[in-house]
Enzyme design. Structure first.
Site, PDB file in Angstrom:
ATOM      1  N   THR A 109      -3.918   5.485   4.084  1.00 30.18           N
ATOM      2  CA  THR A 109      -2.211   6.076   3.616  1.00 30.18           C
ATOM      3  C   THR A 109      -2.358   7.109   2.422  1.00 30.18           C
ATOM      4  O   THR A 109      -1.865   7.944   2.332  1.00 30.18           O
ATOM      5  CB  THR A 109      -1.408   4.787   3.620  1.00 30.18           C
ATOM      6  OG1 THR A 109      -1.698   3.910   3.846  1.00 30.18           O
ATOM      7  CG2 THR A 109      -0.199   5.112   4.079  1.00 30.18           C
ATOM      8  N   LYS A 141       0.527  -1.277  -0.226  1.00 31.23           N
ATOM      9  CA  LYS A 141       0.260  -0.135   0.374  1.00 31.23           C
ATOM     10  C   LYS A 141       0.502   1.286   0.204  1.00 31.23           C
ATOM     11  O   LYS A 141       0.339   2.200  -0.508  1.00 31.23           O
ATOM     12  CB  LYS A 141      -0.802   0.189   1.056  1.00 31.23           C
ATOM     13  CG  LYS A 141      -0.361   0.236   2.626  1.00 31.23           C
ATOM     14  CD  LYS A 141      -0.266   0.657   3.043  1.00 31.23           C
ATOM     15  CE  LYS A 141       0.782   0.712   4.464  1.00 31.23           C
ATOM     16  NZ  LYS A 141       0.923   2.180   5.379  1.00 31.23           N
TER      17      LYS A 141
END
Ligand SMILES: NC(=O)c1ccc[n+]([C@@H]2O[C@H](COP(=O)([O-])OP(=O)(O)OC[C@H]3O[C@@H](n4cnc5c(N)ncnc54)[C@H](O)[C@@H]3O)[C@@H](O)[C@H]2O)c1
Length: 332
Positions: free
Chosen positions: A249, A192
């Site tokens: 994120t 990610k």
């Protein structure tokens, strides 16, 4: 379980010491930097990595590894990924087979591309049957330390280990779900960061919500493809350690990897960006690892590939987006 040893006092290790202090009678927090350890001992605050938060009285700040590990029931390691193998080797003489090991590190080992639980398992198996779990999910250190409600996953191939850590770590603001899919959880938590750099690039270019939603969704698709090719479960990637962490994120201003992307979009060179950051942005190394894993497992990862081109060969954000949009057309 009474004794928790946290190895690594960056932002995340310190936040974990704050949130887990009420769960254990005794917490030892190993700090690498001797001068920081001395200051933390007196001020009860980590003024470098997590300023503004006080450590509870039952948290002992230590700078000495044997002192940090003696009689630990749980060893929670929270160092950046490139230090995991070296530190576990240093710790090995002081470890005991009664201990449970939990890794909170996100990232893959440079070169070997191994997941952190594999690296730890290999070091431990020289002396004992490794009992290892990993924790991951959408967890900004500062929010955890502010006791904001947080949900995450604890994964271990042995369900009983995940259950024990779930029971020991869960509290009013820290809710752990168990999983046996360490591959899915660790790949989600690592890769990610590559997509997060891309999210920063979009943000830095002043683009809107459509490209961001497309990046997150197609980013998740390629992370899932890779995790499944490696033996993970697709549903894990739809959970906290996959989609949950990716959304955090990519959207949160607190993410360092996203900050790297914003700066790239502003035309700054990678060396300059990295040189100006005190904290580790794991996504840069993970981008190279993702591209290598994609090759190894014959999986298409077009977003990771374009991030790789941007970081290593200076391809401009505009060109990278154009290449992604002009790929051959596909079914979803
Ligand atoms: N910060 C977060 O919100 C967060 C959340 C979840 C997971 N993580 C993961 O946790 C891990 C640690 O991240 P962080 O944010 O706490 O790190 P950080 O960048 O805040 O701190 C770096 C850490 O590395 C230590 N260090 C530096 N050189 C060292 C050496 N030679 N030997 C031993 N230790 C050394 C420092 O003392 C410090 O503890 C990373 O894998 C990160 O992806 C971070």
């Amino acid at each position: 379980m009474k004794n928790l040893s946290i190895i690594g006092a960056g932002s995340w290790g310190t936040a974990l010491a704050v949130v887990l202090a009420p769960r254990f009678p005794r917490v030892r927090l190993w700090v690498y930097e001797a001068d920081l350890a001395r200051r933390m001992h007196l001020s009860r605050e980590n003024d470098v990595y997590l300023p503004g938060f006080q450590l509870a009285d039952n948290v002992e700040v230590v700078n000495d590894l044997p002192a940090a590990l003696g009689a630990a029931d749980v060893v929670l390691s929270v160092m950046p990924s490139h230090l995991v193998q070296r530190l576990y080797r240093e710790m090995l003489p002081y470890l005991h087979e009664s201990m449970l090991f939990v890794s909170a590190t996100k990232g893959l080992e440079n070169g070997s591309l191994r997941r952190m639980s594999e690296v730890i398992g290999e070091v431990l198996s020289a002396r004992m049957e490794p009992r290892v779990a990993v924790i991951s999910g959408p967890t900004f250190a500062k929010e955890v330390a502010r006791f904001e409600p947080t949900a995450l996953v604890v994964a271990s191939s042995v369900q009983a280990i995940a259950d024990k850590i779930q029971a020991a770590f869960s509290g009013p603001t820290f809710r752990l779900y168990t999983s046996q899919d360490t591959i899915g959880v660790e790949i989600g938590g690592s890769i990610k960061n590559v997509v997060a750099i891309g999210a920063g690039v979009l943000h830095g270019m002043g683009l809107g919500h459509n490209p961001m939603a497309a990046l997150i969704t197609r980013g998740l698709a390629e992370i899932t493809r890779l995790a499944v090719a490696m033996g993970g479960q697709p549903l894990t990637l739809a959970g906290l350690a996959g989609l949950g962490d990716l959304v955090l994120t990519c959207n949160g201003d607190l993410s360092r990897n996203r900050t790297v992307g914003v700066e790239l979009a502003h035309g700054r060179k990678l060396d300059e960006i990295v040189g100006s950051m005190k904290m580790v942005a794991e996504g840069i190394k993970t981008t190279n690892a993702a591209v290598d894993l994609a090759k190894r497992y014959s999986v298409e990862m077009p977003i990771a590939e374009q991030m790789f081109q941007m970081i290593n060969f200076g391809v401009s954000p505009r060109d990278a987006i154009q290449r992604l949009m002009e790929r051959s057309l596909k079914g979803e």
